[in-house]
Design a protein around this motif. Structure first.
Motif, short mmCIF file in Angstrom:
data_model
loop_
_atom_site.label_atom_id
_atom_site.label_comp_id
_atom_site.label_asym_id
_atom_site.label_seq_id
_atom_site.Cartn_x
_atom_site.Cartn_y
_atom_site.Cartn_z
N ARG A 91 -2.27 -4.08 -13.41
CA ARG A 91 -1.33 -3.34 -12.58
C ARG A 91 -1.24 -1.93 -13.13
N TRP A 92 -1.10 -0.93 -12.24
CA TRP A 92 -1.02 0.44 -12.71
C TRP A 92 -0.24 1.30 -11.72
N ARG A 93 0.14 2.46 -12.20
CA ARG A 93 0.84 3.45 -11.38
C ARG A 93 0.58 4.83 -11.98
N ASP A 95 2.41 8.48 -12.22
CA ASP A 95 3.70 9.13 -12.02
C ASP A 95 3.58 10.64 -11.90
N TRP A 154 -8.21 6.18 -10.57
CA TRP A 154 -7.17 6.57 -9.63
C TRP A 154 -7.33 8.07 -9.43
N ARG A 178 -8.11 3.59 -6.31
CA ARG A 178 -6.94 4.15 -5.63
C ARG A 178 -7.23 5.62 -5.35
N THR A 186 4.56 4.07 -8.02
CA THR A 186 4.69 2.73 -7.44
C THR A 186 3.62 1.84 -8.03
N TRP A 187 4.00 0.67 -8.52
CA TRP A 187 3.03 -0.25 -9.11
C TRP A 187 2.03 -0.73 -8.05
N ARG A 188 0.77 -0.77 -8.43
CA ARG A 188 -0.29 -1.30 -7.59
C ARG A 188 -1.09 -2.32 -8.38
#
Length: 240
Positions: A91-93, A95, A154, A178, A186-188
């Protein structure tokens, strides 16, 4: 700039012994990665290293990847063997994204977050000129530089599912997991068939998946000279 040590985003170790392995060593306590993982950069790097902390985000333990005109890779050596059918999930985000990035150009070759798999591809499978560059890279680095690397990135500009070679070396091939339009902060969740990704991106050199020698978390901003922040959690490599 990645020809010497940037290829080293995944290295050391053998491969996977257990059916699943938690790659993010979040159980060590404190705010630093467990000793098994370590941060690397370029040989004789004089500019800042990307900073990796362990923090709580939304009640979840995660790596904070903060790049400030910096470069750095958090390497996690593996403990077992072989390529084949493995699935990597995490899981990643992001910011604070990199609005200046442009992965098709050397001047824009930076990412806020990427997850890389390193493979021990036999040298005789590597094209001649790239093989010589790889040998020089291995001489320059104190780390074991893999012959092939697949990075899931990402990126704020390229479309999701874009697949490109790294702007500095074809030994690194990238998948935009991504892409443009992905909401930030937002976590993906992600799940990748590592073998399928390798064969698709390096199928011109090998039809079988070589040993996976490490997984790495990275973020850099040394080419674009910006400040980015991302988080990565729940990084697990499983044998399917």
């Amino acid at each position: 700039r990645r020809a010497a040590a940037g290829v080293a985003a995944a290295l050391i170790g053998a491969a996977l012994a257990a059916p699943a392995e938690l790659l993010a060593p979040l159980d060590a306590g404190g705010n630093a990665p467990a000793p098994r993982s370590h941060v690397i950069g370029f040989p004789f790097q004089s500019w800042p290293f990307t900073h990796f902390d362990i923090v709580d985000v939304d009640g979840r333990r995660a790596f904070r990847v903060e790049a400030d005109q910096s470069y750095g890779i958090l390497i996690h050596p593996l403990s077992g063997s072989g390529g084949g059918a493995h699935r990597l999930s995490w899981r990643w985000r992001v910011d604070a994204p990199n609005d200046r990035a442009g992965l098709c150009e050397r001047s824009g070759d930076d990412v806020a977050a990427e997850i890389c798999d390193g493979f021990e591809l036999p040298l005789d499978r590597v094209p001649f000129l790239e093989r010589q560059s790889l040998r020089l890279a291995r001489l320059a680095s104190k780390e074991a530089v893999p012959a092939a690397e697949v990075c899931c990135v990402w990126d704020s500009h390229l479309p999701t599912r874009t697949e490109i070679d790294n702007a500095f070396t074809r030994r690194i091939r990238m998948i935009v997991v991504r892409g443009a339009g992905t909401p930030i902060a937002t976590w993906r969740s992600q799940s990748r068939d590592i073998g399928a990704d390798f064969v698709r991106l390096f199928g011109d050199e090998a039809k079988e998946v070589p040993p996976i020698i490490a997984v790495a978390v990275a973020g850099d901003a040394d080419n674009t000279h910006v400040h980015t922040v991302a988080h990565v959690a729940d990084l697990v490599l499983a044998s399917r």
